[in-house]
Design an enzyme around this catalytic site. Sequence first.
Site, PDB file in Angstrom:
ATOM      1  N   LYS A  32       3.531 -15.659   2.830  1.00  0.00           N
ATOM      2  CA  LYS A  32       3.788 -16.409   1.599  1.00  0.00           C
ATOM      3  C   LYS A  32       5.296 -16.665   1.567  1.00  0.00           C
ATOM      4  O   LYS A  32       6.016 -16.241   0.645  1.00  0.00           O
ATOM      5  CB  LYS A  32       3.295 -15.595   0.384  1.00  0.00           C
ATOM      6  CG  LYS A  32       3.308 -16.356  -0.928  1.00  0.00           C
ATOM      7  CD  LYS A  32       2.231 -17.424  -1.024  1.00  0.00           C
ATOM      8  CE  LYS A  32       2.369 -18.200  -2.321  1.00  0.00           C
ATOM      9  NZ  LYS A  32       1.456 -19.362  -2.412  1.00  0.00           N
TER      10      LYS A  32
ATOM     11  N   ASP B 124     -12.295  -9.521   3.933  1.00  0.00           N
ATOM     12  CA  ASP B 124     -13.519  -9.543   3.113  1.00  0.00           C
ATOM     13  C   ASP B 124     -14.019 -10.980   2.966  1.00  0.00           C
ATOM     14  O   ASP B 124     -15.223 -11.250   3.029  1.00  0.00           O
ATOM     15  CB  ASP B 124     -13.266  -8.944   1.717  1.00  0.00           C
ATOM     16  CG  ASP B 124     -13.428  -7.420   1.696  1.00  0.00           C
ATOM     17  OD1 ASP B 124     -13.223  -6.788   2.750  1.00  0.00           O
ATOM     18  OD2 ASP B 124     -13.757  -6.872   0.629  1.00  0.00           O
TER      19      ASP B 124
ATOM     20  N   ASP C 163      -2.485 -18.724   0.832  1.00  0.00           N
ATOM     21  CA  ASP C 163      -3.448 -19.475   0.007  1.00  0.00           C
ATOM     22  C   ASP C 163      -4.120 -20.572   0.840  1.00  0.00           C
ATOM     23  O   ASP C 163      -5.334 -20.777   0.768  1.00  0.00           O
ATOM     24  CB  ASP C 163      -2.794 -20.036  -1.274  1.00  0.00           C
ATOM     25  CG  ASP C 163      -1.459 -20.716  -1.040  1.00  0.00           C
ATOM     26  OD1 ASP C 163      -0.954 -20.703   0.100  1.00  0.00           O
ATOM     27  OD2 ASP C 163      -0.907 -21.278  -2.012  1.00  0.00           O
TER      28      ASP C 163
ATOM     29  N   TYR D 196       0.810  -1.216   0.000  1.00  0.00           N
ATOM     30  CA  TYR D 196       0.000   0.000   0.000  1.00  0.00           C
ATOM     31  C   TYR D 196       0.843   1.266   0.000  1.00  0.00           C
ATOM     32  O   TYR D 196       0.373   2.325  -0.382  1.00  0.00           O
ATOM     33  CB  TYR D 196      -0.897   0.034   1.241  1.00  0.00           C
ATOM     34  CG  TYR D 196      -2.160  -0.742   1.084  1.00  0.00           C
ATOM     35  CD1 TYR D 196      -2.126  -2.113   0.869  1.00  0.00           C
ATOM     36  CD2 TYR D 196      -3.395  -0.109   1.157  1.00  0.00           C
ATOM     37  CE1 TYR D 196      -3.294  -2.834   0.735  1.00  0.00           C
ATOM     38  CE2 TYR D 196      -4.560  -0.824   1.021  1.00  0.00           C
ATOM     39  CZ  TYR D 196      -4.512  -2.181   0.812  1.00  0.00           C
ATOM     40  OH  TYR D 196      -5.664  -2.894   0.673  1.00  0.00           O
TER      41      TYR D 196
ATOM     42  N   ASP E 122      -6.273  -7.370   4.059  1.00  0.00           N
ATOM     43  CA  ASP E 122      -7.381  -6.727   3.356  1.00  0.00           C
ATOM     44  C   ASP E 122      -8.245  -7.784   2.679  1.00  0.00           C
ATOM     45  O   ASP E 122      -9.473  -7.791   2.790  1.00  0.00           O
ATOM     46  CB  ASP E 122      -6.817  -5.745   2.312  1.00  0.00           C
ATOM     47  CG  ASP E 122      -7.911  -5.040   1.547  1.00  0.00           C
ATOM     48  OD1 ASP E 122      -8.881  -4.591   2.179  1.00  0.00           O
ATOM     49  OD2 ASP E 122      -7.805  -4.946   0.302  1.00  0.00           O
TER      50      ASP E 122
END
Length: 368
Positions: A196, A256, A228, A139, A252
């Site tokens: 990751k 959701d 994942d 970001y 983020d």
Amino acid sequence: MSRVMVLAGDGVGPEVTTQAVRVLEAVARRFDVPLSLHERLVGGASIEQSGVAVSDETMRLCSDSDAVLFGAVGGLAGAGDGGPRPEEALFRLRTELGLFANIRPVRTLEALLGSSPLREERVREVDLLIVRELSAGLYYGFHENVPGKPSEIRAHGDELVAIDTLRYTEGEIARVADVAFRLAEQRRHRVTSVDKANVLSSSILWRRVVDEIATDFPAVGCEHLLVDACAMALLARASSFDVIVTENLFGDILTDEASMLVGSLGMLPSASVGTRRTPGGLFGLYEPVHGSAPDIAGRDMANPCGAILSAAMLLRHSLGRDDAANAVEKAVTEVFDAGYRTADLGGGSESVGTDRMGELVEERILAC
Ligand code: IPM
Ligand code: MG
């Protein structure tokens, strides 16, 4: 007297924030919480008025307050034309106020088990906390004044190339991991760190630093999960998680996804905190996880519960008022138990709008 800045923002932001303020005022009266609320423009609304997403004066007022109640920004003025973007308000508030830890609780309500797209047995008794790192990572690649940290689209031979930079310092990882372990100490003593590390250098460092912080918390278990695999596990075994800690973009996306366990993104609250203390706890910015949803703005359709539950988190974390926070959360649960639903939860026989939902919560608080 606690000072709270109210930044309603754009789209459905003002509608849901109005309901959160109504509930905050009711609970403050009922539980004798001395509060003063101050409203300012942010996002597209602020760009229209003064050309910037958040003014220096608003920043100063926020730094002088005990907490900020935030609605949503985006989807309006400034999008894609190279001018100021509404989202810059969020990024400036998050970085300049030192809010590096974004706490997003995901707890399913018995009455809403049927509202999740997942089968009931998969979402029953889910009570997890996602701690999202909020002030670094991809970001912040666009800070053009930081050398070696590019984010841009530039010419590359006869085509364009786009670059973002995923950068984390040890300190940035350590401080958010510390928050996650402290929260786990007060809960079920389990931290899942998500990265990751089979691909990214930032994740290899992330894992190493989280392991170091874990040694400060011998009573808290620590496991690592690739992002994942975590996305899959959230659908397959969400109730097994306690505290999940992860970097900015992974957090983020995973929040959701996790909102679907509860039934709607409109239900999720959040707290963004750093290290500045207030008389009752930590300074923080509280906002629903959902965005400005311009398609339904001004239609009395948005679910105000994410905003109302964010106000509850404000009472708990910045004002130290667990009694008032618990009353708000209980009132929301009771309204759903009584069968009321906003449109995002399928409406149903007791379908209500934004304003009525806020009123129902307020009525229960005043009656308790
Ligand atoms: C969130 C939002 C923001 C983010 C957007 C509006 C920039 O999606 O708070 O989750 O990505 O941080
Ligand atoms: Mg988001």
